[in-house]
Scaffold this motif. Structure first.
Motif, PDB file in Angstrom:
ATOM      1  N   ARG A   5       0.855  -1.191   0.000  1.00  0.00           N
ATOM      2  CA  ARG A   5       0.000   0.000   0.000  1.00  0.00           C
ATOM      3  C   ARG A   5       0.887   1.236   0.000  1.00  0.00           C
ATOM      4  O   ARG A   5       1.791   1.361   0.802  1.00  0.00           O
ATOM      5  CB  ARG A   5      -0.925  -0.018   1.201  1.00  0.00           C
ATOM      6  N   LYS A   6       0.619   2.103  -0.934  1.00  0.00           N
ATOM      7  CA  LYS A   6       1.454   3.296  -1.075  1.00  0.00           C
ATOM      8  C   LYS A   6       0.586   4.476  -1.443  1.00  0.00           C
ATOM      9  O   LYS A   6      -0.559   4.323  -1.866  1.00  0.00           O
ATOM     10  CB  LYS A   6       2.522   3.075  -2.148  1.00  0.00           C
ATOM     11  N   THR A   7       1.149   5.636  -1.334  1.00  0.00           N
ATOM     12  CA  THR A   7       0.488   6.846  -1.793  1.00  0.00           C
ATOM     13  C   THR A   7       0.858   7.031  -3.261  1.00  0.00           C
ATOM     14  O   THR A   7       2.034   7.004  -3.624  1.00  0.00           O
ATOM     15  CB  THR A   7       0.955   8.064  -0.964  1.00  0.00           C
ATOM     16  N   CYS A   8      -0.158   7.195  -4.083  1.00  0.00           N
ATOM     17  CA  CYS A   8       0.068   7.342  -5.525  1.00  0.00           C
ATOM     18  C   CYS A   8       0.203   8.819  -5.875  1.00  0.00           C
ATOM     19  O   CYS A   8      -0.441   9.668  -5.270  1.00  0.00           O
ATOM     20  CB  CYS A   8      -1.083   6.716  -6.299  1.00  0.00           C
ATOM     21  N   LYS A   9       1.018   9.073  -6.887  1.00  0.00           N
ATOM     22  CA  LYS A   9       1.223  10.478  -7.278  1.00  0.00           C
ATOM     23  C   LYS A   9       0.163  10.962  -8.256  1.00  0.00           C
ATOM     24  O   LYS A   9      -0.090  12.148  -8.363  1.00  0.00           O
ATOM     25  CB  LYS A   9       2.640  10.676  -7.824  1.00  0.00           C
ATOM     26  N   ASP A  10      -0.459  10.000  -8.983  1.00  0.00           N
ATOM     27  CA  ASP A  10      -1.482  10.390  -9.956  1.00  0.00           C
ATOM     28  C   ASP A  10      -2.348   9.171 -10.295  1.00  0.00           C
ATOM     29  O   ASP A  10      -2.118   8.068  -9.789  1.00  0.00           O
ATOM     30  CB  ASP A  10      -0.841  10.988 -11.219  1.00  0.00           C
ATOM     31  N   MET A  11      -3.326   9.362 -11.163  1.00  0.00           N
ATOM     32  CA  MET A  11      -4.241   8.284 -11.533  1.00  0.00           C
ATOM     33  C   MET A  11      -3.533   7.164 -12.284  1.00  0.00           C
ATOM     34  O   MET A  11      -3.950   6.009 -12.191  1.00  0.00           O
ATOM     35  CB  MET A  11      -5.425   8.821 -12.350  1.00  0.00           C
ATOM     36  N   ASN A  12      -2.480   7.470 -12.999  1.00  0.00           N
ATOM     37  CA  ASN A  12      -1.729   6.400 -13.662  1.00  0.00           C
ATOM     38  C   ASN A  12      -1.140   5.440 -12.633  1.00  0.00           C
ATOM     39  O   ASN A  12      -1.158   4.226 -12.831  1.00  0.00           O
ATOM     40  CB  ASN A  12      -0.631   6.970 -14.567  1.00  0.00           C
ATOM     41  N   ASP A  13      -0.609   5.987 -11.540  1.00  0.00           N
ATOM     42  CA  ASP A  13      -0.104   5.138 -10.456  1.00  0.00           C
ATOM     43  C   ASP A  13      -1.215   4.269  -9.872  1.00  0.00           C
ATOM     44  O   ASP A  13      -1.021   3.085  -9.608  1.00  0.00           O
ATOM     45  CB  ASP A  13       0.491   5.996  -9.334  1.00  0.00           C
ATOM     46  N   VAL A  14      -2.369   4.878  -9.652  1.00  0.00           N
ATOM     47  CA  VAL A  14      -3.512   4.137  -9.111  1.00  0.00           C
ATOM     48  C   VAL A  14      -3.888   3.006 -10.056  1.00  0.00           C
ATOM     49  O   VAL A  14      -4.032   1.848  -9.648  1.00  0.00           O
ATOM     50  CB  VAL A  14      -4.721   5.076  -8.881  1.00  0.00           C
ATOM     51  N   ARG A  15      -4.032   3.316 -11.333  1.00  0.00           N
ATOM     52  CA  ARG A  15      -4.459   2.312 -12.322  1.00  0.00           C
ATOM     53  C   ARG A  15      -3.421   1.215 -12.479  1.00  0.00           C
ATOM     54  O   ARG A  15      -3.764   0.033 -12.588  1.00  0.00           O
ATOM     55  CB  ARG A  15      -4.763   2.996 -13.651  1.00  0.00           C
ATOM     56  N   ASP A  16      -2.157   1.579 -12.499  1.00  0.00           N
ATOM     57  CA  ASP A  16      -1.092   0.568 -12.605  1.00  0.00           C
ATOM     58  C   ASP A  16      -1.117  -0.385 -11.411  1.00  0.00           C
ATOM     59  O   ASP A  16      -0.970  -1.598 -11.570  1.00  0.00           O
ATOM     60  CB  ASP A  16       0.285   1.234 -12.717  1.00  0.00           C
TER      61      ASP A  16
END
Length: 105
Positions: A5-16
């Motif tokens: 579990r991490k903090t994502c920098k953007d939606m691409n991070d979330v989707r990946d």
């Protein structure tokens, strides 16, 4: 698992991250289905395919696992009940096919 579990920098991070998890989930479900096939092979009676006590044991364990990870067990239970029902249907189909094949020899 929580270590991922991490903090994502953007939606691409979330989707990946979600896409990677989905691939793992599919692999785990394929492994689970393999063992459903093993159960169908090992069980000698069609009546043994559906085991209400085992179903409730699985649900209790999955609720406990959800709670241990900080997940709401009421979210996962209906998903797992559907998975278990689909698994039982698959096991019945495999069991019936196996016994039909034996009868045709």
């Amino acid at each position: 698992m929580g270590a991922r579990r991490k903090t994502c920098k953007d939606m691409n991070d979330v989707r990946d991250a979600i896409d990677a998890l989905d691939r793992e989930i599919v692999t785990l479900l394929a492994d689970r289905l393999h063992f459903i096939g093993e159960a169908a092979r090992i069980k000698n009676s069609r009546d043994a395919v559906r085991d209400e006590a085992r179903i409730e044991d699985v649900i209790a364990k999955i609720r406990a696992a959800a709670t241990a990870t900080g997940m709401n067990p009421d979210f996962i239970e209906p998903l797992y009940r559907d998975l278990v029902e689909r698994s039982i249907a698959h096991e019945f189909a495999l069991f019936d096919r196996r016994h039909a094949d034996k009868g045709s020899r």
